[in-house]
Write an enzyme that holds these catalytic residues in place. Structure first.
Site, short mmCIF file in Angstrom:
data_model
loop_
_atom_site.label_atom_id
_atom_site.label_comp_id
_atom_site.label_asym_id
_atom_site.label_seq_id
_atom_site.Cartn_x
_atom_site.Cartn_y
_atom_site.Cartn_z
N GLU A 363 -7.76 -1.17 -2.28
CA GLU A 363 -6.53 -0.38 -2.50
C GLU A 363 -6.46 0.82 -1.56
OE1 GLU A 363 -4.91 0.03 -6.47
OE2 GLU A 363 -6.00 -1.75 -7.11
N1 COS Z 1 5.87 6.33 -0.27
C1 COS Z 1 7.08 6.17 0.27
N2 COS Z 1 7.29 5.89 1.56
C2 COS Z 1 6.20 5.77 2.35
C3 COS Z 1 4.90 5.93 1.87
C4 COS Z 1 4.76 6.23 0.49
N3 COS Z 1 3.56 6.41 -0.04
N4 COS Z 1 4.00 5.75 2.86
C5 COS Z 1 4.74 5.50 3.96
N5 COS Z 1 6.06 5.50 3.64
C6 COS Z 1 7.17 5.30 4.55
C7 COS Z 1 7.17 6.37 5.61
O1 COS Z 1 7.90 7.51 5.21
C8 COS Z 1 7.84 5.67 6.75
O2 COS Z 1 9.25 5.66 6.58
P1 COS Z 1 10.22 6.17 7.75
O3 COS Z 1 9.91 5.29 8.91
O4 COS Z 1 11.55 6.00 7.17
O5 COS Z 1 9.81 7.60 7.98
C9 COS Z 1 7.37 4.23 6.62
O6 COS Z 1 6.99 4.07 5.24
C10 COS Z 1 6.20 3.94 7.51
O7 COS Z 1 5.18 4.87 7.24
P2 COS Z 1 3.98 5.15 8.23
O8 COS Z 1 4.52 5.33 9.62
O9 COS Z 1 3.14 6.24 7.67
O10 COS Z 1 3.25 3.73 8.16
P3 COS Z 1 1.90 3.24 8.83
O11 COS Z 1 2.09 1.86 9.32
O12 COS Z 1 1.35 4.26 9.77
O13 COS Z 1 0.89 3.09 7.58
C11 COS Z 1 -0.59 3.71 5.83
C12 COS Z 1 0.67 4.01 6.64
C13 COS Z 1 -1.85 3.64 6.69
C14 COS Z 1 -0.72 4.86 4.84
C15 COS Z 1 -0.40 2.36 5.08
O14 COS Z 1 -0.41 1.30 5.98
C16 COS Z 1 -1.44 2.14 4.02
O15 COS Z 1 -1.36 2.67 2.91
N6 COS Z 1 -2.46 1.31 4.33
C17 COS Z 1 -3.45 0.94 3.36
C18 COS Z 1 -2.98 -0.27 2.65
C19 COS Z 1 -3.82 -0.59 1.50
O16 COS Z 1 -3.99 0.21 0.59
N7 COS Z 1 -4.36 -1.80 1.49
C20 COS Z 1 -5.15 -2.25 0.43
C21 COS Z 1 -4.73 -3.59 0.02
S1 COS Z 1 -3.59 -3.63 -1.22
S2 COS Z 1 -4.69 -3.79 -2.79
#
Ligand code: COS
Length: 386
Positions: A363
């Site tokens: 996660e």
């Molecule tokens: N809530 C709402 N919107 C969100 C958000 C959140 N928590 N996180 C990102 N967003 C939105 C951003 O605001 C952005 O929107 P805009 O382009 O309109 O500004 C869009 O989503 C993309 O965000 P970002 O550029 O930060 O995305 P990235 O590809 O850089 O990835 C992370 C962000 C690394 C935080 C994400 O890929 C992540 O959480 N990875 C881990 C995934 C995970 O937990 N995997 C485990 C398996 S699932 S059990």
């Protein structure tokens, strides 16, 4: 520490603790060894109405929130983190429907999930989309009244055991992150199958498999929200599920600490119980203090989510990061206090240390949690323009 639980919350916690001690504890070692899913324990949780603690009353739930979910998860994880994740992962799979589903979808799926008749699972991760959640390659192509899914999801908790799957797939590749959508896929749908059960280091009673989609046709009504919302559905789901992982860490750490205290009182070296040595007392003191701090942060983040606050990414990430790092340390120290016995499978802390490792990975790895927290800090300061 007093967290001022309501009477209902105390009742939920005590009921979960009773099930953990009476039903789960006697079979923990056996299910870990056999890598067998804890169906009997899940059925007992279901008949005690604990699967619906976070779901609204109108869909058969108790009407609580993430906080209640954390209480149950913590009590189960004290005894077996594998069972804690079987329970919590069903909520992870349900959250997309709860947060973004239509009323018809909620009516159709939530009552059975609340009753524990059906487990749920969440399908985001793929071979090349782990931390980089936006790299999902599974596709969903609209064809008249259906979507046709193709691709493979990897390391999905509860896969094969669950009936309801929420799955992230790409509907418009050209749009990148904004071309992802979320879908509900039911077990038994033609073209939807499962991979082999994975062999894992820890949480071995939980089931981890691939979800394989080969021209899997689902009704167009199974989209959650609208096309293009999939990434947001996933991110908001993870924000609300991360205190649940934190509570797995808190429960597991507390369980290991309790074993370490008990053992230190029994184990005699140099003519006295090792609990009389300050070296041991200081270790126990640090383990207890860190576990309590993790619990406080976890509860605070869950309560913040339940208050309806929408900007909780940072706090949820802090709880997950802190509680799971603490859990790794506390379970490792518990093995240390047990000494050579702690390394033996015969004693419970060996499994606890194995179970703890995954909490720092799934996660969202703890490195990703630090990214989320760091970016939130910088954005907040930029907003203040100071
Ligand atoms: N809530 C709402 N919107 C969100 C958000 C959140 N928590 N996180 C990102 N967003 C939105 C951003 O605001 C952005 O929107 P805009 O382009 O309109 O500004 C869009 O989503 C993309 O965000 P970002 O550029 O930060 O995305 P990235 O590809 O850089 O990835 C992370 C962000 C690394 C935080 C994400 O890929 C992540 O959480 N990875 C881990 C995934 C995970 O937990 N995997 C485990 C398996 S699932 S059990």
């Amino acid at each position: 520490m007093n967290y001022f639980l309501t009477e209902e919350q105390q009742m939920i916690r005590d009921l979960a603790a009773k099930i953990a001690v009476e039903k789960a504890a006697p079979v923990v070692a056996e299910l870990d060894e056999k890598e067998e899913f804890p169906w009997e324990v899940m059925k007992t949780l279901a008949s005690s109405d604990l699967f619906g603690v976070y779901l609204p009353e109108e869909y058969g739930g108790f009407g609580g929130g993430v906080f209640e979910l954390c209480l149950v998860t913590e009590e189960l994880s004290k005894v077996c983190c594998g069972m804690g994740v079987c329970y919590a992962a069903s909520a992870l799979g349900t959250l997309p429907i709860l947060l973004f589903g239509s009323d018809a979808q909620k009516q159709k799926y939530l009552p059975d999930i609340a009753a524990g008749k059906k487990l749920a699972a969440f399908g985001l991760t793929e071979a090349n989309a782990g931390s980089d959640a936006a790299a999902v390659a599974t596709t969903a192509v609209r064809d008249n009244d259906s979507y046709v899914l193709n691709g493979t999801k990897q390391w999905i908790t509860n896969a094969g055991e669950a009936e309801v799957y929420t799955v992230i797939a790409i509907t418009d590749k050209a749009k990148g992150i904004r071309g992802a959508s979320a879908f509900i896929v039911e077990k038994g749908t033609p073209g939807f199958s499962f991979g082999q059960k994975e062999k894992k280091m820890g949480i071995r009673c939980s089931a981890t498999r691939e979800l394989v989609f080969q021209d899997c046709r689902i009704p167009k009504e199974n989209i959650i929200g609208r096309e293009g919302m999939g990434f947001i559905v996933a991110m908001k789901t993870l924000d609300r599920a991360r205190p649940g992982v934190a509570s797995q860490g808190v429960g597991l750490a507390q369980g290991a600490l309790d074993h370490a205290i008990r053992y230190s009182r029994e184990r005699v070296q140099f003519g006295q119980a090792i609990s009389s040595f300050q070296a041991i007392q200081h270790m126990l003191a640090d383990m207890a203090t860190q576990t309590e701090a993790a619990r406080a942060l976890t509860y605070a983040s869950a309560r913040m989510i339940d208050s309806g606050d929408d900007s909780i990414s940072r706090e949820a990430a802090m709880a997950k990061l802190f509680a799971t790092d603490v859990c790794m340390k506390v379970t490792t120290d518990a093995v240390q206090i047990f000494g050579g016995y702690g390394y033996m499978r015969e004693y419970p802390v060996e499994k606890m240390m194995r179970d703890a490792k995954i909490l720092q990975i799934y996660e969202g790895t703890n490195q990703i949690q630090r990214n989320v927290i760091g970016l939130a800090l910088i954005k907040e300061m930029a907003k203040k323009k100071v």
